[in-house]
Scaffold this active site. Sequence first.
Site, PDB file in Angstrom:
ATOM      1  N   PRO A   1     -16.019  -2.572   0.977  1.00 33.22           N
ATOM      2  CA  PRO A   1     -17.406  -3.187   1.361  1.00 33.22           C
ATOM      3  C   PRO A   1     -18.302  -2.155   0.766  1.00 33.22           C
ATOM      4  O   PRO A   1     -19.578  -2.600   1.063  1.00 33.22           O
ATOM      5  CB  PRO A   1     -17.154  -3.485   2.957  1.00 33.22           C
ATOM      6  CG  PRO A   1     -16.302  -2.184   3.486  1.00 33.22           C
ATOM      7  CD  PRO A   1     -15.228  -2.227   2.113  1.00 33.22           C
TER       8      PRO A   1
ATOM      9  N   TYR B   1       0.987  -1.246  -0.051  1.00 31.28           N
ATOM     10  CA  TYR B   1       0.025  -0.077   0.074  1.00 31.28           C
ATOM     11  C   TYR B   1       1.001   1.249   0.184  1.00 31.28           C
ATOM     12  O   TYR B   1       1.412   1.666   0.900  1.00 31.28           O
ATOM     13  CB  TYR B   1      -0.804   0.031   1.359  1.00 31.28           C
ATOM     14  CG  TYR B   1      -2.109  -1.072   1.106  1.00 31.28           C
ATOM     15  CD1 TYR B   1      -2.256  -1.839  -0.164  1.00 31.28           C
ATOM     16  CD2 TYR B   1      -2.788  -1.287   2.216  1.00 31.28           C
ATOM     17  CE1 TYR B   1      -3.200  -2.926   0.155  1.00 31.28           C
ATOM     18  CE2 TYR B   1      -3.753  -2.239   2.110  1.00 31.28           C
ATOM     19  CZ  TYR B   1      -4.225  -2.945   1.072  1.00 31.28           C
ATOM     20  OH  TYR B   1      -5.031  -3.876   1.156  1.00 31.28           O
TER      21      TYR B   1
ATOM     22  N   SER C   1     -15.651   6.188   0.703  1.00 34.55           N
ATOM     23  CA  SER C   1     -15.125   6.111   1.739  1.00 34.55           C
ATOM     24  C   SER C   1     -14.353   4.729   1.782  1.00 34.55           C
ATOM     25  O   SER C   1     -13.535   4.326   2.755  1.00 34.55           O
ATOM     26  CB  SER C   1     -15.813   6.594   2.797  1.00 34.55           C
ATOM     27  OG  SER C   1     -16.991   5.457   3.074  1.00 34.55           O
TER      28      SER C   1
ATOM     29  N   GLY D   1     -12.469   3.747  -0.565  1.00 34.80           N
ATOM     30  CA  GLY D   1     -11.418   3.939  -1.482  1.00 34.80           C
ATOM     31  C   GLY D   1     -11.631   3.383  -2.813  1.00 34.80           C
ATOM     32  O   GLY D   1     -10.918   3.090  -3.586  1.00 34.80           O
TER      33      GLY D   1
ATOM     34  N   GLY E   1     -18.621  -0.670  -2.168  1.00 37.42           N
ATOM     35  CA  GLY E   1     -18.762  -0.658  -3.303  1.00 37.42           C
ATOM     36  C   GLY E   1     -20.171  -0.619  -4.089  1.00 37.42           C
ATOM     37  O   GLY E   1     -21.059  -1.333  -3.752  1.00 37.42           O
TER      38      GLY E   1
ATOM     39  N   GLY F   1     -13.563  11.247  -6.642  1.00 36.74           N
ATOM     40  CA  GLY F   1     -14.561  10.315  -6.960  1.00 36.74           C
ATOM     41  C   GLY F   1     -14.385   9.025  -6.546  1.00 36.74           C
ATOM     42  O   GLY F   1     -14.834   8.065  -6.961  1.00 36.74           O
TER      43      GLY F   1
ATOM     44  N   HIS G   1      -1.344 -11.776   0.333  1.00 32.22           N
ATOM     45  CA  HIS G   1      -2.177 -10.851  -0.141  1.00 32.22           C
ATOM     46  C   HIS G   1      -3.044 -11.451  -1.384  1.00 32.22           C
ATOM     47  O   HIS G   1      -4.087 -11.089  -1.663  1.00 32.22           O
ATOM     48  CB  HIS G   1      -1.372  -9.769  -0.737  1.00 32.22           C
ATOM     49  CG  HIS G   1      -2.134  -8.513  -0.882  1.00 32.22           C
ATOM     50  ND1 HIS G   1      -1.481  -7.110  -0.767  1.00 32.22           N
ATOM     51  CD2 HIS G   1      -3.357  -8.151  -1.216  1.00 32.22           C
ATOM     52  CE1 HIS G   1      -2.425  -6.205  -0.797  1.00 32.22           C
ATOM     53  NE2 HIS G   1      -3.523  -6.949  -1.258  1.00 32.22           N
TER      54      HIS G   1
END
Length: 313
Positions: free
Chosen positions: A209, A53, A226, A228, A211, A223, A128
């Site tokens: 979560p 990240y 929250s 991401g 989306g 755009g 990952h």
Amino acid sequence: MKYRTLGSTTVSAIGLGAMPLSIEHRPDEERAVATIHAALDAGVTLIDTADSYHWHADERGHNELLIARALARYGGDTSHVLVATKGGRGRPGDGSWTVTGTPAHLKDAAEASRKRLGVEAIGLYQVHKPDPDVPWAESVGALRDLLDAGTIRAAGVSNVTTGQISEAHAILGVSLVSVQNEFSPATRDAEPALELSTRLGLAFLPWSPLGGISRSSLDGPSGTTSAGTTSAGTASAGTAFHHIAAEHGVSPQQIALAWLLARSPAVIPIPGSSRPASIQDSAGATEIELKAAELAQLDAALPKCHIDAPSPR
């Protein structure tokens, strides 16, 4: 804040996905630290990160170092905070993502993450993403070696199918405590993974979560929601999520998270946030009790999804 079980640990039912604090369009460090502190103030005790990240090629571990600094600067007790990190992905700096799941890489990556986080052992370490060029059993075996070495305390897997979950569980047993897959109102491909995780007693950590939930004043820059993720999706203003949110007097994002929490006691969403207000709003979702009729209304409004497809991230 309400709490759920992750392995032998009790954590907040909503976690903080810290990725937006370190990738493209990230906030400055002052706001990033304020976001982490706001999460802690709201009762969040699970912070999700990864060594990949970051934005630029020479920034590996940017998010882990940021979290370590934020925890050190927090005025309260942070001994109960579980920082979950991941290894096996890379970012060359051109916006793309790579995957490397060799045991040697995962072991080196975990040790580097441990040092960046400044801990004796990583509370939760996750592969990952499966590497198609490396046998899955070898990647999972690296987690077993890290557990035996004391580098990590618990293990998890991310972006996996049900077959990969079952194989990892056969290798790790009770040391496997979590599955982290994409899951949201717009993306429910991992429904079988959620069902299997629930049966096996594994925590299921949905990434992105939110989306499909449209933009609001809580959203991040450029755009992004929250969570991401881009706000484009199946849900827009006027959907069942928005109607029920209006009835409860809360944000549609809170309704989406409450819907996720109601699906299984194994679910612990980790919405990404880049502003204090967004994680504070997300944390409030644990106080919402959706009625059976409301859940049925939300389910009926959702689009069909492909099932058990590997996640792209």
